[in-house]
Design a protein around this motif. Structure first.
Motif, mmCIF file in Angstrom:
data_model
loop_
_atom_site.group_PDB
_atom_site.id
_atom_site.type_symbol
_atom_site.label_atom_id
_atom_site.label_comp_id
_atom_site.label_asym_id
_atom_site.label_seq_id
_atom_site.Cartn_x
_atom_site.Cartn_y
_atom_site.Cartn_z
ATOM 1 N N SER A 63 0.883 -1.083 -0.069
ATOM 2 C CA SER A 63 0.022 0.068 -0.020
ATOM 3 C C SER A 63 0.953 1.271 0.097
ATOM 4 O O SER A 63 0.398 2.331 -0.154
ATOM 5 C CB SER A 63 -0.956 0.083 1.156
ATOM 6 O OG SER A 63 -0.378 0.096 2.540
ATOM 7 N N LYS A 64 2.182 1.262 0.038
ATOM 8 C CA LYS A 64 2.915 2.505 -0.136
ATOM 9 C C LYS A 64 2.856 3.070 -1.512
ATOM 10 O O LYS A 64 2.942 4.198 -1.810
ATOM 11 C CB LYS A 64 4.504 1.991 0.135
ATOM 12 C CG LYS A 64 4.925 1.169 -0.650
ATOM 13 C CD LYS A 64 6.497 0.732 -0.400
ATOM 14 C CE LYS A 64 7.200 -0.291 -1.239
ATOM 15 N NZ LYS A 64 6.528 -1.494 -1.034
ATOM 16 N N SER A 67 -2.187 4.962 -0.462
ATOM 17 C CA SER A 67 -2.815 4.288 0.713
ATOM 18 C C SER A 67 -3.924 5.496 1.037
ATOM 19 O O SER A 67 -3.666 6.722 0.870
ATOM 20 C CB SER A 67 -1.633 4.422 1.871
ATOM 21 O OG SER A 67 -0.727 3.707 1.804
ATOM 22 N N TYR A 72 -8.076 1.003 0.724
ATOM 23 C CA TYR A 72 -7.892 -0.137 1.731
ATOM 24 C C TYR A 72 -9.229 -0.915 1.681
ATOM 25 O O TYR A 72 -9.303 -2.216 1.697
ATOM 26 C CB TYR A 72 -7.511 0.252 3.154
ATOM 27 C CG TYR A 72 -6.102 0.825 3.175
ATOM 28 C CD1 TYR A 72 -5.286 0.415 2.163
ATOM 29 C CD2 TYR A 72 -5.783 1.272 4.405
ATOM 30 C CE1 TYR A 72 -3.990 0.567 2.421
ATOM 31 C CE2 TYR A 72 -4.412 1.694 4.729
ATOM 32 C CZ TYR A 72 -3.440 1.375 3.684
ATOM 33 O OH TYR A 72 -2.237 1.660 3.861
ATOM 34 N N VAL A 84 1.652 -2.941 4.985
ATOM 35 C CA VAL A 84 1.855 -1.594 5.481
ATOM 36 C C VAL A 84 3.274 -1.320 6.034
ATOM 37 O O VAL A 84 4.004 -2.293 6.350
ATOM 38 C CB VAL A 84 0.898 -1.200 6.819
ATOM 39 C CG1 VAL A 84 -0.626 -1.312 6.345
ATOM 40 C CG2 VAL A 84 1.008 -2.010 7.854
ATOM 41 N N GLU A 89 0.325 4.246 7.878
ATOM 42 C CA GLU A 89 -0.469 3.317 7.024
ATOM 43 C C GLU A 89 -1.284 2.288 7.850
ATOM 44 O O GLU A 89 -2.443 1.800 7.516
ATOM 45 C CB GLU A 89 0.563 2.521 6.076
ATOM 46 C CG GLU A 89 0.981 3.440 5.073
ATOM 47 C CD GLU A 89 1.955 2.670 3.901
ATOM 48 O OE1 GLU A 89 2.519 3.616 3.098
ATOM 49 O OE2 GLU A 89 2.271 1.500 4.374
#
Length: 436
Positions: A63-64, A67, A72, A84, A89
């Motif tokens: 998710s970097k 985000s 999500y 994460v 995050e």
């Protein structure tokens, strides 16, 4: 493959079934537009390949890449896990209601507070990166009488064919325990018989924007060899093999990425063949796609402003964003393609340099691109900006960060609102010291 864009009868770019000019008018520019249909297709392609091969797996969104609470929640809908790398995050995932047992916490310098937050919410796995982290985890788990699941991140000595700044699997890396110099063995010895630390297996990540499978295959071979060695010496049963992410996307016509299923099938083939030579049960394979899930699903819309012609050198065409919302071209020369969204069918016969509005000579989004004659107020659409655009955005020059909109099958919704001028100063405090 689901197309993230089309052209309507007006000659306008269409994103997710919606005229891009309508999106720009409704939400303003700069604007990030994500086509959820493409994201869902990619997610399902990864997951279904594992199912077809009858291999236990987790596909975790790295998710970097981008985000937000809404993103999500999309990943939750698609039954993905989540990678994460910070308390921010992790907190966003918790606010999004993401299942904590499918959250994996990465990072090369996790703080005590971050580890405590992860333990407080009983997340599924912590990917341990260094000896300092082992010490912290031993201390915290004993103090709180709480067990945690971990993977050991190792550097397998594999160099992916990518830019130096985004290559992370070679020996000279800030990430992980080196497989070749004994660090990984020492880390194993420190956690294997700990009362509170449950070692599930190994993790590696060899780089980003990778277009071939050989690097993944070599890395898998090295990790499995180490698994076999630890099983022989310590009777260790590895239940998870995480081969990371880094699957490439097509930014320009020169890029030649593979389909998600190809990467996955090659990984599975190597793991199956090596495991077949042992008495081991097939470990659960984890992967971590990020860019390949959201990168080419994202399009940036900008309003064109000033133009400057430098005779016999170049024509600068300025837009209302730049390195403040996409640092990648300035940071490591990333290449993009673009169109004028309201002139898609017109002849592209003028060479422009797309310049941002930040006070930096290096603030150029695209060095050379052929476009139709541009006018102030035209909308420029820059493709494949869904990964590391908004995620790396800043308030440099005190510019407000853009809004983010999701589109899907003719519907649209705001996912991240545009920052206001008040947002920019809301953390600032007035001077309280008197002048001497």
């Amino acid at each position: 493959m689901v197309s993230t864009h089309a052209v309507n009868e007006k000659g306008h770019l269409v994103l997710g079934g919606i005229d891009s000019l309508e999106l720009a008018k409704t939400y303003g520019t700069p604007l990030f537009v994500y086509d959820l249909a493409l994201i869902r297709e990619r997610a399902r392609a990864f997951i279904n390949t594992f199912k077809e091969q009858n291999v236990p797996a987790q596909v975790a969104y790295a998710s970097k890449a981008f985000s937000s609470v809404a993103m999500y929640q999309v990943m939750k809908q698609e039954n993905l896990s989540l990678d994460v790398v910070s308390s921010g995050e992790l907190y966003t995932a918790i606010k999004a209601g993401f299942p904590v047992d499918r959250i994996h916490f990465h990072g090369n310098n996790k703080s005590k507070e971050e580890l405590l937050l992860a333990m407080e919410h009983n997340i599924g796995c912590i990917v341990v990166d260094n000896f300092y982290e082992i010490e912290l985890l031993k201390q915290l788990t004993a103090e709180h009488n709480q067990k945690v699941n971990i993977l050991l991140r190792v550097t397998p000595g594999v160099e992916a064919h990518t830019h130096d700044y985004i290559t992370t699997g070679q020996q000279d890396s800030k990430f992980g325990f080196d497989l070749m110099n004994g660090q990984a063995d020492l880390a194993f010895s420190q956690v294997y018989e700990d009362d509170y630390i449950q070692l599930l297996g190994l993790h590696c990540h060899i780089g980003s924007q990778i277009f071939e499978t050989i690097g993944f295959k070599v890395a898998a071979e090295k990790l499995i060899k180490k698994m076999i060695e630890w099983h022989h010496d310590y009777d260790f049963e590895c239940t998870v093999l995480n081969l990371g992410g880094g699957f490439g996307i097509k930014y320009t016509k020169e890029d030649t990425p593979l389909e998600p299923s190809v990467y996955v099938k090659e990984m599975i083939m190597v793991v199956k063949s090596l495991i077949a030579e042992t008495n081991f049960a097939m470990p659960e394979i984890w992967i971590e796609p990020g860019r390949s899930l959201v990168g080419d699903a994202g399009t940036s819309l900008y309003t064109i402003g000033s133009e400057k012609e430098v005779p016999d050198v170049r024509n600068y065409l300025a837009v209302d964003g730049g390195m403040s919302d996409n640092i990648r071209p300035a940071l490591y020369g990333a290449l993009y393609d673009a169109v004028i969204a309201n002139k898609v069918g017109e002849k592209a016969d003028i060479t422009y340099t797309i310049a941002g509005k930040c006070c930096e000579s290096g603030d150029k989004l695209i060095e050379h691109i052929e476009l139709p004659k541009a006018e102030p107020g035209d909308i420029l659409a820059m493709f494949c900006t869904g990964a590391y655009g908004y995620a790396m955005a800043s308030n440099y020059n005190r510019l407000a960060r853009p809004a983010v909109v999701f589109v899907e099958n003719g519907k649209h919704q705001l996912a991240v609102r545009r920052e206001t001028l008040e947002d920019i100063v809301h953390l600032d405090l007035p001077l309280s010291m008197e002048k001497e």
